[in-house]
Scaffold this motif. Structure first.
Motif, short mmCIF file in Angstrom:
data_model
loop_
_atom_site.label_atom_id
_atom_site.label_comp_id
_atom_site.label_asym_id
_atom_site.label_seq_id
_atom_site.Cartn_x
_atom_site.Cartn_y
_atom_site.Cartn_z
N ARG A 80 4.63 6.78 -1.10
CA ARG A 80 5.37 6.31 0.07
C ARG A 80 4.63 5.12 0.66
O ARG A 80 3.40 5.09 0.70
CB ARG A 80 5.52 7.43 1.11
CG ARG A 80 6.33 8.61 0.59
CD ARG A 80 6.52 9.67 1.67
NE ARG A 80 7.26 10.81 1.16
CZ ARG A 80 8.59 10.88 1.12
NH1 ARG A 80 9.32 9.86 1.56
NH2 ARG A 80 9.19 11.95 0.65
N GLN B 111 0.85 -1.18 0.00
CA GLN B 111 0.00 0.00 0.00
C GLN B 111 0.89 1.23 0.00
O GLN B 111 1.90 1.29 0.69
CB GLN B 111 -0.91 -0.01 1.24
CG GLN B 111 -1.90 1.15 1.28
CD GLN B 111 -2.86 1.02 2.44
OE1 GLN B 111 -3.08 -0.06 2.97
NE2 GLN B 111 -3.44 2.14 2.86
N GLU C 290 8.63 1.61 6.22
CA GLU C 290 7.49 2.49 6.41
C GLU C 290 7.84 3.93 6.05
O GLU C 290 8.83 4.49 6.54
CB GLU C 290 7.00 2.42 7.87
CG GLU C 290 5.69 3.09 8.13
CD GLU C 290 4.52 2.31 7.56
OE1 GLU C 290 3.48 2.93 7.27
OE2 GLU C 290 4.64 1.07 7.45
N GLY C 291 7.03 4.53 5.16
CA GLY C 291 7.22 5.92 4.78
C GLY C 291 8.25 6.16 3.71
O GLY C 291 8.44 7.30 3.27
N ARG D 211 -3.39 0.30 -3.44
CA ARG D 211 -3.28 -0.92 -2.65
C ARG D 211 -3.29 -2.10 -3.61
O ARG D 211 -3.95 -2.07 -4.64
CB ARG D 211 -4.45 -1.04 -1.69
CG ARG D 211 -4.46 -2.34 -0.88
CD ARG D 211 -5.72 -2.45 -0.06
NE ARG D 211 -5.77 -1.44 0.99
CZ ARG D 211 -6.89 -0.98 1.55
NH1 ARG D 211 -8.06 -1.43 1.11
NH2 ARG D 211 -6.85 -0.08 2.52
N ASP E 124 0.79 5.81 -0.35
CA ASP E 124 -0.03 7.02 -0.27
C ASP E 124 0.08 7.78 -1.59
O ASP E 124 0.77 7.34 -2.51
CB ASP E 124 0.39 7.86 0.93
CG ASP E 124 1.84 8.34 0.82
OD1 ASP E 124 2.41 8.31 -0.30
OD2 ASP E 124 2.41 8.75 1.84
N LYS F 62 2.91 2.45 3.08
CA LYS F 62 2.09 2.51 4.28
C LYS F 62 1.75 1.09 4.73
O LYS F 62 1.62 0.19 3.91
CB LYS F 62 0.78 3.26 4.00
CG LYS F 62 0.94 4.74 3.72
CD LYS F 62 -0.40 5.34 3.32
CE LYS F 62 -1.46 5.12 4.38
NZ LYS F 62 -2.76 5.70 4.01
N SER F 63 1.60 0.95 6.03
CA SER F 63 1.15 -0.33 6.62
C SER F 63 1.95 -1.50 6.06
O SER F 63 1.39 -2.48 5.54
CB SER F 63 -0.35 -0.53 6.35
OG SER F 63 -1.10 0.56 6.81
#
Length: 774
Positions: free
Chosen positions: A233, A227, A253-254, A322, A229, A235-236
């Motif tokens: 970047r 996933q 992450e990020g 996603r 953004d 996510k999760s």
């Protein structure tokens, strides 16, 4: 959808009743009080309209009946509030419809009573009140369609009777159309409702399946979820995905997705191995499925198969992507290996027939588009079979590998060489506008492949023959170009090998003629088209006939008389010479035994293909036994070519025939692969001097005269006789006598003739002998 499915009398196939029709009945309790109040208001309006026109007692009695009917319907509405979760079947649904019909019956009876008791003048106004209730029921989504139809029919029948009693035909029409429109509207609304419920149910089922699959996916840790953004970047990040990225979930992450998968060597804007398309999909916010991309994970090249879809919030705003992904590196490497094996030859590492065909197809398309020419060269190794047979397949494979290396060194840009199979190779020239390039390349191939090969301390020699075809001139399809190059190659092989031949249209005509001849030849024996002619062989001194050579002829019903020069080579190529030779053996022996003098022999030519048959000697025995011919009267003629195939098999077969008492003659001596070793290995009875030497000697050729003298001297020393072929006049016959040949054969003493002419020859000879004795 049928009316029954729409109103609840049946359930759509594959659907549950409680999910489809049960949902309709659960809505009834939500408007139960509203329906009761609407009937109460209707009663009040009717009472107000008929005040003073109809007795109050009658209105009151009708009102009490209406109250009971409304209470009964309300009870059924309340009982159906759990219809989508508990059993609420056809019986319950019909009971509810009866309760709804009861309300309609009360309204219908009231209308009929009012029409008879003084309310006829206000009947149209009174009818408008239940009509409103009917239409409200038909339009409401808080009503059961079957109950609405029951109420409409019951009320409408009462209205129709009341209109008839009052003699109001306009009202009768209004009531009729009200009933029809209400029923039609109810059914259509029910269809819409059921269709919507079906779609909703299907969506719920899909959602349940997706949820179940996602749970199973996560529980079993099959592949991984990803996933990002809107700024791409991560996510999760799940542990599974972090493992695929080669780092921990906290580190990933990020981080920018492309920074983790592209490495230093790859650029998603220019890379063609999936990353560029992946970046474009993300940029355009498009869904994608099973996209294969090449990634770089901490310096290691991997292949991922990835799917994804854009995410939107409740307001429709894009909030990222996603999807799911998996590592398919092993499958990719395996598929690459399979693809290589499908299109490349494992022995030589050259393109195989499939890839050559694809490349040739592309070259033809290029030539057609740019109005140029392409070319296809088919290459066949000469004398490769003898290497394989004598030294084994291992040496043969090593030789083919060296041939492949030499071919690769000869091809340049726009040219691809490959192996078609066996000892056949090919070259595709993409742009053959320079015709001289084709011939230069073909000559270079022949020259290079004819150079000696050193394999396992042995020096080997093979040659090469090349046939070429130019597209689209010689063929507009791959199949045509392959066929025509093959025809040109056959022509080069027939010319003796180590030659290059271009395709010519006449080659196709010859091939077609050959095909038709072969088809007819396969049926020639069955049709009785074969016949034998016999040419006499005479004693050189006395000129008396000592034997006849049996010569097969073919009188085809389709092609007429076919030259032996055409059908004999064709019969040998197709191995039809074996049954034809067997027939010749049987017929010639039968003719000689039954119709010739006992001192006259029959000479029968035997092909190498016949000698290689394991039962050749048995064929000879069968012909002799069936005909009763003395084996000493049978002379088998063979050429030196029998020793080029399997000399041991041929020698054994001839020795078996000699053991029977037959003699063996060596035909066309000196024209092929002459070797004194043949004479040492097998005791021939006769050596036949080829007509080319006889003709040369007639023209005082010193070489031809020397060869004939040498053959005669050698034969005399070995206890053999000699036969000179092709003698056409008395001068040549006299010359042959002077050279001490024992027998003569040629047109001077007789052309090949049918069996009947041979018999007449013996009759005339016997008659002449009788006259001389007399």
């Amino acid at each position: 959808m049928s009316i029954g499915e729409a109103i609840g009398l049946s359930t759509p196939e594959g659907a549950e009743w409680s999910r489809i029709h049960g949902y309709q009945y659960t809505q009834l309790s939500k408007r139960m009080m509203a329906r009761a109040i609407s009937h109460a208001i209707g009663f009040a309006l009717v009472a107000l309209i008929l005040w003073g026109e109809v007795e109050l007692a009658l209105i009151g009695a009708w009102g009490v009946a209406l109250i009971f009917a409304v209470l009964l319907a309300a009870h059924e509405d309340r009982a159906a509030r759990f219809a989508d979760t508990v059993h609420y079947g056809i019986w319950e649904m019909r009971r509810h419809a009866v309760a709804s019909a009861a309300k309609g019956v009360v309204w219908g009876i009231g209308l009929m009573l009012f029409a008879q008791t003084g309310g006829a003048n206000h009947l149209a106004i009174v009818w408008s009140i239940p009509a409103v209730l009917i239409l409200a029921n038909a339009a409401s989504r808080f009503s059961a369609p079957l109950g609405s139809i029951a109420f409409t029919i019951a009320t409408g029948i009462g209205g129709l009777v009341a209109a008839l009693l009052a003699g109001d035909w306009l009202l009768l029409t209004v009531v009729t159309f009200t009933m029809l429109f209400a029923a039609f509207g109810t059914i259509e609304n029910a269809r819409v409702a059921v269709t919507g419920r079906l779609n909703e149910t299907a969506a719920m089922e899909k959602s349940e399946v997706v949820s179940m699959l996602l749970r199973e996916f996560e529980e079993n840790q099959a592949d991984w979820l990803w996933q990002i953004d809107p700024r791409r970047r991560l996510k999760s990040v799940s542990p599974r995905f972090a493992f695929a990225l080669g780092c921990s979930a906290e580190d990933a992450e990020g981080k920018l997705f492309f920074d983790l998968i592209s490495g230093r060597d790859l650029n998603p804007a220019t890379d063609s191995d999936g990353l560029r398309e992946f970046a474009e999909k993300l940029k355009r916010k498009e869904s994608f499925s099973e996209l294969v991309i090449r990634v770089n994970i901490r310096g290691a090249e991997r292949w991922w198969e990835i799917s994804g879809t854009p995410m939107l919030d409740e307001a429709g705003k894009f909030i990222g992507f996603r999807g799911v992904g998996s590592d398919v590196t092993e499958q990719r490497e395996s598929s690459d290996q399979i693809a290589f094996l499908a299109r490349y030859d494992t022995l030589t590492q050259l393109p195989n027939r499939l890839l050559l065909n694809e490349t040739l197809g592309e070259a033809l398309e290029y030539a057609a588009h740019w109005r140029t020419r392409c070319a296809f060269l088919m290459i066949d190794l000469d004398r490769f079979k003898s290497v394989n047979d004598s030294l084994g397949h291992l040496v043969g494979d090593q030789l083919l590998a060296q041939v492949a290396g030499r071919l690769k060194s000869l091809t340049g840009e726009g040219e691809i060489c490959g192996r078609l199979g066996g000892d056949e190779f090919a070259v595709v020239i993409r742009d053959a506008s320079d015709r001289k390039r084709i011939d230069r390349l073909a000559r270079a191939v022949i020259e290079q492949l004819s150079e000696p090969y050193q394999i396992e301390n042995q020096i080997l020699y093979v040659g090469a023959s090349v046939g070429s075809a130019v597209g689209p001139r010689d063929g507009k399809t791959v199949e045509e170009l392959l066929r025509n190059a093959d025809l040109a190659l056959y022509r080069a092989k027939d010319a003796g090998g180590n030659e290059h031949c271009d395709y010519e249209p006449s080659l196709h005509a010859n091939a077609e003629e050959k095909r038709q001849l072969e088809f007819s030849l396969r049926k020639a024996l069955e049709r009785g088209e074969m016949l034998l002619h016999y040419q006499p062989v005479v004693d050189a001194k006395t000129e008396k006939v000592v034997s006849f050579e049996a010569l097969v002829r073919w009188n085809s019903s389709e092609h007429g008389f076919v030259s032996p020069g055409k059908f004999i080579p064709l019969a040998e190529d197709t191995r039809l010479i074996v049954p034809i030779g067997t027939w010749v053996m049987q017929e010639a022996c039968k003719e000689a035994a039954g119709n010739w003098p006992s001192h006259v022999k029959v000479n029968i030519n035997v092909s190498p293909e016949q000698l290689l048959e394991p039962d050749f000697a048995a064929t000879v025995v069968q012909a002799l036994s069936h005909s009763g011919l003395d084996p000493k009267r049978l002379e088998i003629e063979v050429t030196e070519s029998i020793f080029l195939r399997d000399a041991s098999v041929a020698r054994k077969a001839l020795e078996q025939c000699m053991a029977l008492g037959c003699s063996v003659a060596l035909d066309d001596f000196g024209t092929g692969y002459s070797s004194l070793g043949y004479l040492r290995k097998l005791k021939f009875s006769t050596i036949k001097v080829d007509r080319s030497f006889v003709q040369g000697a007639a023209q005082q050729s010193r070489e031809s005269l020397a060869i004939i003298r040498a053959v005669v001297a050698m034969a005399e020393s070995l206890g053999m006789t000699t036969t000179a072929e092709g003698v056409e006049n008395e001068e040549e016959a006299e010359m042959i006598r002077s050279l001490r040949c024992n027998k003569i054969q040629g047109y001077h003493f007789g052309r090949p003739m049918p069996a009947t002419d041979v018999r007449m020859l013996f009759v005339r000879s016997n008659a002449e002998a009788v006259r001389k004795r007399a």
